[in-house]
Enzyme design. Structure first.
Site, PDB file in Angstrom:
ATOM      1  N   GLU A   3       0.829  -1.224   0.000  1.00 36.22           N
ATOM      2  CA  GLU A   3       0.000   0.000   0.000  1.00 36.22           C
ATOM      3  C   GLU A   3       0.853   1.261   0.000  1.00 36.22           C
ATOM      4  OE1 GLU A   3      -2.956  -0.062  -0.781  1.00 36.22           O
ATOM      5  OE2 GLU A   3      -3.096  -2.236  -0.579  1.00 36.22           O
TER       6      GLU A   3
HETATM    7  C1  LIG Z   1       2.690  -9.574   1.220  1.00 30.86           C
HETATM    8  C2  LIG Z   1       2.447  -8.604   0.107  1.00 30.86           C
HETATM    9  C3  LIG Z   1       1.147  -8.393  -0.342  1.00 30.86           C
HETATM   10  C4  LIG Z   1       0.914  -7.519  -1.418  1.00 30.86           C
HETATM   11  N1  LIG Z   1      -0.354  -7.382  -1.899  1.00 30.86           N
HETATM   12  C5  LIG Z   1      -0.555  -6.686  -3.058  1.00 30.86           C
HETATM   13  C6  LIG Z   1      -1.833  -6.672  -3.691  1.00 30.86           C
HETATM   14  O1  LIG Z   1      -2.793  -7.275  -3.210  1.00 30.86           O
HETATM   15  N2  LIG Z   1      -1.959  -6.003  -4.865  1.00 30.86           N
HETATM   16  C7  LIG Z   1      -0.917  -5.332  -5.444  1.00 30.86           C
HETATM   17  O2  LIG Z   1      -1.110  -4.739  -6.498  1.00 30.86           O
HETATM   18  N3  LIG Z   1       0.310  -5.323  -4.862  1.00 30.86           N
HETATM   19  C8  LIG Z   1       0.516  -5.976  -3.683  1.00 30.86           C
HETATM   20  N4  LIG Z   1       1.756  -5.992  -3.099  1.00 30.86           N
HETATM   21  C9  LIG Z   1       2.854  -5.259  -3.737  1.00 30.86           C
HETATM   22  C10 LIG Z   1       3.257  -4.002  -2.958  1.00 30.86           C
HETATM   23  O3  LIG Z   1       2.257  -3.030  -3.062  1.00 30.86           O
HETATM   24  C11 LIG Z   1       4.628  -3.539  -3.502  1.00 30.86           C
HETATM   25  O4  LIG Z   1       5.564  -4.461  -2.998  1.00 30.86           O
HETATM   26  C12 LIG Z   1       4.972  -2.135  -3.064  1.00 30.86           C
HETATM   27  O5  LIG Z   1       4.136  -1.205  -3.701  1.00 30.86           O
HETATM   28  C13 LIG Z   1       6.430  -1.751  -3.386  1.00 30.86           C
HETATM   29  O6  LIG Z   1       6.766  -2.069  -4.698  1.00 30.86           O
HETATM   30  P1  LIG Z   1       8.100  -2.953  -4.971  1.00 30.86           P
HETATM   31  O7  LIG Z   1       8.039  -4.108  -4.065  1.00 30.86           O
HETATM   32  O8  LIG Z   1       8.200  -3.181  -6.415  1.00 30.86           O
HETATM   33  O9  LIG Z   1       9.290  -2.057  -4.474  1.00 30.86           O
HETATM   34  P2  LIG Z   1      10.084  -0.992  -5.339  1.00 30.86           P
HETATM   35  O10 LIG Z   1       9.127  -0.072  -6.015  1.00 30.86           O
HETATM   36  O11 LIG Z   1      11.097  -1.681  -6.179  1.00 30.86           O
HETATM   37  O12 LIG Z   1      10.806  -0.163  -4.202  1.00 30.86           O
HETATM   38  C14 LIG Z   1      12.010  -0.624  -3.559  1.00 30.86           C
HETATM   39  C15 LIG Z   1      12.536   0.521  -2.698  1.00 30.86           C
HETATM   40  O13 LIG Z   1      12.798   1.679  -3.521  1.00 30.86           O
HETATM   41  C16 LIG Z   1      12.065   2.797  -3.066  1.00 30.86           C
HETATM   42  N5  LIG Z   1      11.588   3.571  -4.209  1.00 30.86           N
HETATM   43  C17 LIG Z   1      11.066   3.108  -5.361  1.00 30.86           C
HETATM   44  N6  LIG Z   1      10.753   4.133  -6.170  1.00 30.86           N
HETATM   45  C18 LIG Z   1      11.044   5.272  -5.509  1.00 30.86           C
HETATM   46  C19 LIG Z   1      10.941   6.657  -5.814  1.00 30.86           C
HETATM   47  N7  LIG Z   1      10.415   7.104  -6.948  1.00 30.86           N
HETATM   48  N8  LIG Z   1      11.363   7.549  -4.896  1.00 30.86           N
HETATM   49  C20 LIG Z   1      11.853   7.133  -3.711  1.00 30.86           C
HETATM   50  N9  LIG Z   1      11.987   5.833  -3.380  1.00 30.86           N
HETATM   51  C21 LIG Z   1      11.583   4.912  -4.261  1.00 30.86           C
HETATM   52  C22 LIG Z   1      10.896   2.216  -2.254  1.00 30.86           C
HETATM   53  O14 LIG Z   1      10.408   3.131  -1.280  1.00 30.86           O
HETATM   54  C23 LIG Z   1      11.544   0.978  -1.639  1.00 30.86           C
HETATM   55  O15 LIG Z   1      12.228   1.333  -0.479  1.00 30.86           O
HETATM   56  C24 LIG Z   1       2.001  -6.834  -2.017  1.00 30.86           C
HETATM   57  C25 LIG Z   1       3.299  -7.033  -1.537  1.00 30.86           C
HETATM   58  C26 LIG Z   1       3.525  -7.910  -0.508  1.00 30.86           C
HETATM   59  C27 LIG Z   1       4.938  -8.125  -0.065  1.00 30.86           C
END
Ligand SMILES: Cc1cc2nc3c(=O)[nH]c(=O)nc-3n(C[C@H](O)[C@H](O)[C@H](O)COP(=O)(O)OP(=O)(O)OC[C@H]3O[C@@H](n4cnc5c(N)ncnc54)[C@H](O)[C@@H]3O)c2cc1C
Length: 564
Positions: A427
């Site tokens: 989220e």
């Molecule tokens: C258990 C679980 C349940 C989930 N359920 C759902 C679901 O039901 N539906 C769904 O759609 N998704 C779901 N997710 C996905 C979740 O929303 C994403 O993991 C989350 O939005 C972060 O994306 P990412 O993991 O790709 O991290 P990334 O976007 O790769 O980020 C990695 C790091 O980089 C930082 N970062 C990235 N971009 C920027 C920026 N522009 N500026 C500053 N910092 C940045 C982030 O803050 C983080 O610290 C789930 C994830 C988990 C683990």
């Protein structure tokens, strides 16, 4: 503290909220008084303690599995779900038009905290169902709405939110799932979605996947994204939605996190093409508030466990006498106090945000609705992130209080930590919440959300004569006035921390003013202690917020090559 005690404390916090009288007045049919609150919230506590917590222990150990392309949930999930649905818990704050009870979000959030105290994994299913209903009722074609909304509200069908993809996590606008129109007026949706909570299960015969996808004429970026309802099943046949795998993960083992393939699946457009992300925010806002309840539930559980354990575990004391309970040691008392204070302000923060969302929805006067909406806009990223981090911090401290026992599976503290860790990731990560606060709430929209909060908190600081709250707000104002676009990104997180301390300081100041019963004295003591902690920590965060240039320069000087 038992669930019944926790329910009593929640009700005391609700009754003490300055916003409660307005919520009561705006929901005249709900008959909200102390007895009714105790009834409903007490019943939620009974279900959580008697049914959901026992199931969760097993679910955490066994987890979910993929069998012939379908997700099988942990044993006991069906019975717990049946009890949850039969008790009407899916309906609390949904519109009566769809069979909902139409109670305030405040009541829902209170119950949600207790359910999450028992099992945040269990809560991963009803939250998207409830929040999807809001998007559907607001934007979907009336026939589609009439088909889905009543079934989502009564718990007979389920929903997911499908945003994330391998190359689009925080960077939502880069998602590639495509939707093309079909001759019959439906759409064909093709793409790979990952980490979808309850992406498949056998609790309900149908699931509405709320899918964000790009339409052929869609531009790049958020303007090209549209929202689709993709049913898992249509007229008794499986739609072309395939479960690729279930993720193995640190915690939330009772919640299947799925990779889903959409293989030209039939979908229905919701609302306006190109407005998908903006529309989906109706769902996302509700889900972020629910992360707050998850955090409050876990923080409360951890604090309660630590206090109970410390009152029984005997270590230390005079060598010529029996050992004393560890809650007699100053350092343990320091941890216990911090745990209880953090958990209580987290609860207060979530309840306040929920009350403001009720006022935003129901206030009769437009100016009052706008004001509630602005304060809520300030509170949302703070509530989501503070509660998420409070859950991890409280779980971590509870392990410390329990010592070696806390590190073992004999006690639930290690599970709290595993379950809590993801709250600051999904989220919207902490980093994204921080950017949202700094760039949109302070530097954007003429800082209207920030100013609305400040005016409200200053008013309370004057009314309560609370100098510490004034000092916290002074630090916040100074840091906000120093924010600028070039360095905002690098200091956004310490600024979020400082803003969270000022905001929870406001919650704590309200608690600190309570008196008149032992429970109020208890809440007041925790409020006073949180003010002390918040002021001390805010000094450090304020200093970091003012060092944006130094952070940028230091990062440039560090060479990745030397890190091995
Ligand atoms: C258990 C679980 C349940 C989930 N359920 C759902 C679901 O039901 N539906 C769904 O759609 N998704 C779901 N997710 C996905 C979740 O929303 C994403 O993991 C989350 O939005 C972060 O994306 P990412 O993991 O790709 O991290 P990334 O976007 O790769 O980020 C990695 C790091 O980089 C930082 N970062 C990235 N971009 C920027 C920026 N522009 N500026 C500053 N910092 C940045 C982030 O803050 C983080 O610290 C789930 C994830 C988990 C683990």
């Amino acid at each position: 503290m038992s669930y019944a005690d926790a329910a009593g404390t929640i009700v005391a916090q609700i009754l003490a909220l300055p916003e409660f009288a307005r919520v009561q007045a705006l929901f005249p049919d709900a008959g909200l008084d102390e007895a009714m609150l105790l009834d409903i919230i007490g019943a939620a506590g009974d279900l959580a303690e008697g049914v959901i917590a026992p199931f969760n222990t097993q679910a955490d150990q066994v987890g979910c599995r993929l069998e012939q392309g379908r997700v099988r949930l942990a044993p006991g999930h069906h019975d717990a779900w049946q009890a949850f649905v039969a008790g009407g818990w899916t309906t609390i704050e949904s519109a009566p038009q769809w069979g909902g009870a139409g109670l305030p979000m405040l009541v829902h959030s209170a119950c949600e905290e207790l359910l999450n105290r028992a099992s945040p994994a269990f809560g991963m299913l009803p939250t998207p169902m409830r929040c999807a209903t809001k998007v559907i009722e607001r934007y979907a074609d009336p026939a589609l709405c009439a088909q889905w909304a009543p079934r989502l509200v009564d718990g007979s069908w389920a929903a997911t939110i499908c945003i994330s993809e391998p190359d689009a996590g925080s960077d939502v606008p880069r998602l590639r799932t495509a939707a093309v129109p079909h001759a019959d007026g439906t759409w064909r949706v093709t793409g790979e979605k990952i980490w979808i909570s309850f992406g498949d299960h056998d609790l309900t015969p149908r699931i509405a996947h709320m899918v964000l996808a790009r339409t052929p004429e869609g531009e790049h970026g958020p303007a090209g994204l549209s929202l689709f309802l993709v049913p898992s099943d249509i007229a008794g046949q499986r739609n072309a939605v395939v479960v690729r795998r279930i993720e193995e993960k640190l915690g939330l083992h009772g919640s299947p996190t799925c990779a889903l393939g959409f293989e030209a699946a039939t979908g229905y457009l919701i609302g306006t093409p190109g407005r998908g992300l903006a529309q989906l925010f109706t769902m996302i806002i509700g889900m972020r508030l629910s992360v707050g309840s998850q955090g409050a539930g876990l923080a409360g559980a951890a604090a309660s466990l630590a206090w109970r354990y410390a009152a029984e575990r005997r270590q230390g004391g005079r060598a010529d006498a029996p050992p004393v309970t560890i809650d007699q040691h100053g350092d343990v008392q320091r941890m216990l106090l911090g745990l209880a204070a953090r958990a209580e302000v987290t609860r207060g923060l979530v309840l306040t945000a929920a009350a403001l969302s009720d006022l935003q929805a129901r206030e009769e006067d437009e100016a009052a609705r706008t004001e509630a909406g602005l304060v809520l806009a300030w509170l949302l990223p703070i509530t989501k992130n503070f509660a998420a981090e409070a859950a991890s911090l409280c779980a971590n401290d509870a392990i410390q209080v329990l010592g070696g026992a806390g590190y073992t599976r004999e006690w639930p503290a290690e599970r709290y930590l595993r379950d809590a860790r993801v709250l600051a990731i999904y989220e919207g990560t902490s980093g994204m919440q921080a950017l949202d606060l700094a760039l949109r709430r302070v530097l954007g929209d003429e800082g209207r959300a920030y100013r609305a909060f400040l005016a409200k908190a200053r008013g309370d600081a004057d009314r309560l004569g609370n100098a510490t709250l004034h000092a916290l707000l002074d630090m916040l104002e100074q840091a906000a006035s120093g924010l600028d676009k070039p360095t905002a990104a690098v200091v956004a997180y310490p600024f979020l921390q400082l803003a969270s301390l000022a905001t929870t300081g406001w919650i704590a100041a309200r608690l600190a003013a309570l008196s008149g019963s032992p429970l109020h004295d208890h809440l007041a003591a925790l409020g006073c202690h949180w003010l002390l902690l918040a002021q001390a920590q805010a000094l450090a965060e304020a200093a970091l917020t003012s060092h944006g240039q130094a952070l940028v320069a230091a990062f440039a000087d560090v060479d990745r090559g030397y890190l091995g």
